[in-house]
Write a protein that holds these residues in place. Structure first.
Motif, PDB file in Angstrom:
ATOM      1  N   ASP A   1      -1.856   7.687  -9.465  1.00 40.39           N
ATOM      2  CA  ASP A   1      -1.189   7.004  -8.132  1.00 40.39           C
ATOM      3  C   ASP A   1       0.085   7.292  -8.099  1.00 40.39           C
ATOM      4  O   ASP A   1       0.757   7.462  -6.904  1.00 40.39           O
ATOM      5  CB  ASP A   1      -1.466   5.204  -8.384  1.00 40.39           C
ATOM      6  CG  ASP A   1      -2.890   4.813  -8.504  1.00 40.39           C
ATOM      7  OD1 ASP A   1      -3.604   5.672  -7.747  1.00 40.39           O
ATOM      8  OD2 ASP A   1      -3.263   3.770  -8.956  1.00 40.39           O
ATOM      9  N   TYR A   2       1.013   7.291  -9.292  1.00 36.54           N
ATOM     10  CA  TYR A   2       2.195   7.699  -9.113  1.00 36.54           C
ATOM     11  C   TYR A   2       2.131   9.048  -8.667  1.00 36.54           C
ATOM     12  O   TYR A   2       3.228   9.448  -8.031  1.00 36.54           O
ATOM     13  CB  TYR A   2       2.713   7.697 -10.493  1.00 36.54           C
ATOM     14  CG  TYR A   2       4.437   8.019 -10.799  1.00 36.54           C
ATOM     15  CD1 TYR A   2       5.599   7.312 -10.224  1.00 36.54           C
ATOM     16  CD2 TYR A   2       4.615   9.466 -11.139  1.00 36.54           C
ATOM     17  CE1 TYR A   2       6.663   7.689 -10.312  1.00 36.54           C
ATOM     18  CE2 TYR A   2       5.888   9.918 -11.241  1.00 36.54           C
ATOM     19  CZ  TYR A   2       6.918   9.132 -10.990  1.00 36.54           C
ATOM     20  OH  TYR A   2       8.182   9.305 -10.880  1.00 36.54           O
TER      21      TYR A   2
ATOM     22  N   GLU B   1      -4.831   4.019 -15.299  1.00 37.54           N
ATOM     23  CA  GLU B   1      -4.909   4.045 -14.142  1.00 37.54           C
ATOM     24  C   GLU B   1      -5.082   2.527 -13.793  1.00 37.54           C
ATOM     25  O   GLU B   1      -5.607   1.657 -14.453  1.00 37.54           O
ATOM     26  CB  GLU B   1      -6.278   4.664 -13.698  1.00 37.54           C
ATOM     27  CG  GLU B   1      -6.040   6.292 -13.860  1.00 37.54           C
ATOM     28  CD  GLU B   1      -5.123   7.031 -12.930  1.00 37.54           C
ATOM     29  OE1 GLU B   1      -4.549   6.357 -11.965  1.00 37.54           O
ATOM     30  OE2 GLU B   1      -4.413   7.953 -13.402  1.00 37.54           O
ATOM     31  N   GLY B   2      -4.534   2.134 -12.597  1.00 45.34           N
ATOM     32  CA  GLY B   2      -4.826   0.699 -12.135  1.00 45.34           C
ATOM     33  C   GLY B   2      -3.958  -0.228 -13.113  1.00 45.34           C
ATOM     34  O   GLY B   2      -4.282  -1.444 -13.212  1.00 45.34           O
TER      35      GLY B   2
ATOM     36  N   SER C   1       0.174   7.889 -14.529  1.00 49.57           N
ATOM     37  CA  SER C   1      -0.997   7.789 -13.733  1.00 49.57           C
ATOM     38  C   SER C   1      -1.064   8.692 -12.454  1.00 49.57           C
ATOM     39  O   SER C   1      -0.112   9.162 -11.831  1.00 49.57           O
ATOM     40  CB  SER C   1      -1.311   6.243 -13.165  1.00 49.57           C
ATOM     41  OG  SER C   1      -0.024   6.026 -12.101  1.00 49.57           O
TER      42      SER C   1
ATOM     43  N   ARG D   1       0.509  10.742  -6.773  1.00 51.89           N
ATOM     44  CA  ARG D   1       0.313  10.634  -5.212  1.00 51.89           C
ATOM     45  C   ARG D   1       1.331  10.469  -4.613  1.00 51.89           C
ATOM     46  O   ARG D   1       1.676  11.072  -3.531  1.00 51.89           O
ATOM     47  CB  ARG D   1      -1.093   9.937  -4.982  1.00 51.89           C
ATOM     48  CG  ARG D   1      -2.383  10.474  -5.113  1.00 51.89           C
ATOM     49  CD  ARG D   1      -3.553   9.400  -4.452  1.00 51.89           C
ATOM     50  NE  ARG D   1      -3.597   8.548  -5.311  1.00 51.89           N
ATOM     51  CZ  ARG D   1      -4.491   8.524  -6.239  1.00 51.89           C
ATOM     52  NH1 ARG D   1      -5.198   9.399  -6.408  1.00 51.89           N
ATOM     53  NH2 ARG D   1      -4.781   7.296  -6.858  1.00 51.89           N
TER      54      ARG D   1
END
Length: 270
Positions: free
Chosen positions: A122-123, A72-73, A120, A125
């Protein structure tokens, strides 16, 4: 970030399917205090990717992971290294440790970079947001398709009313007979009225059948054989342009011929 080591270790070795797995060489940097320099080496480890967690084990058969990388990040990118097929996991936080890994070949490196880049949340989302957008567009298209048949039906009705060929059966003339239009008793032309033809004049009556022509041709001379002189006047007139009157007129002739035949049978003449 706090993790329960026992739960994490169980998740790493349980039967849940892995998103990707394989051997990678992990770069290790050692600092020598006396020599005041860093020594770089690579250790071969078994890596298992589950969700956004990247575990690595000493051996493939190991039951407990040696370490864990939370994806993450971070970004996964190719990097310059002495070893070929190297890539790195770099975090956005300043001073965070970067993981340099080396695959066994080009195909393995591309597969690992692809899998790690999609691990992740983020991906995920971004993927969900894109899928929601596609779903919204699909719903709009479906709604438009459901409305379009109604519009086409309405426009079809307009074309139907404007096109004489598409009028209902009771509104349009019957098929042409002998080159002229005729109407039944329920047609749109009143009785005794003349019908306009293509030239703008009045409808011409249909031509006579052969028997009627022979009878009409002999009207100036002697009557044709078998033709009764008691028949009414010829239907070839504007008043008899409709089929129903013609049918009745020709039926009288047939009835007269039938009566004559019956009288001859009674007298014994064939």
């Amino acid at each position: 970030m706090k993790l329960n080591e026992r739960s994490v270790a169980h998740y790493a070795t349980c039967d849940s399917p892995a998103d990707h797995a394989g051997f990678l060489r992990k770069r290790v940097e050692r600092h020598h205090h006396h020599a005041h320099h860093h020594a770089t080496s690579y250790q071969r480890r078994w890596f298992v990717l589950k969700g956004n967690l990247l575990f690595y084990f000493e051996e493939r058969e190991s039951r407990e992971p040696m370490g864990l990388v939370v994806l993450e990040g971070c970004t996964v990118e190719l990097c310059e290294a002495t070893e070929e097929f190297a890539f790195a996991i770099r975090f956005d936080d300043a001073g965070a440790r970067a993981y340099v890994l080396v695959a066994d070949g080009q195909a393995a490196m591309e597969a690992w970079v692809k899998a790690l880049s999609r691990a992740s949340f983020d991906y995920m989302r971004l993927v969900v947001r894109e899928l929601e957008k596609q779903l919204e567009e699909a719903c709009k298209s479906l709604a438009a398709c459901r409305k379009s048949p109604r519009r086409s039906s309405s426009s079809g009705r307009k074309r139907h009313l404007s096109n004489p060929a598409l009028l209902p059966l009771q509104e349009k003339p019957a098929v042409l007979e002998n080159g002229y239009s005729t109407w039944g008793s329920g047609g749109g032309v009143p009785e005794g009225a003349a019908c306009p033809d293509r030239d703008g004049g009045h409808a011409k009556p249909p031509p006579l059948p052969p028997r009627r022509r022979s009878a009409a041709g002999s009207a100036a001379g002697s009557p044709a054989p078998g033709f009764s002189l008691a028949m009414p006047e010829s239907p070839v007139s504007p008043e008899t342009a409709c089929f129903s009157k013609l049918h009745s007129w020709y039926g009288q002739e047939i009835a007269a011929l039938r009566r004559e035949w019956q009288e001859r049978q009674k007298r014994g003449h064939p």
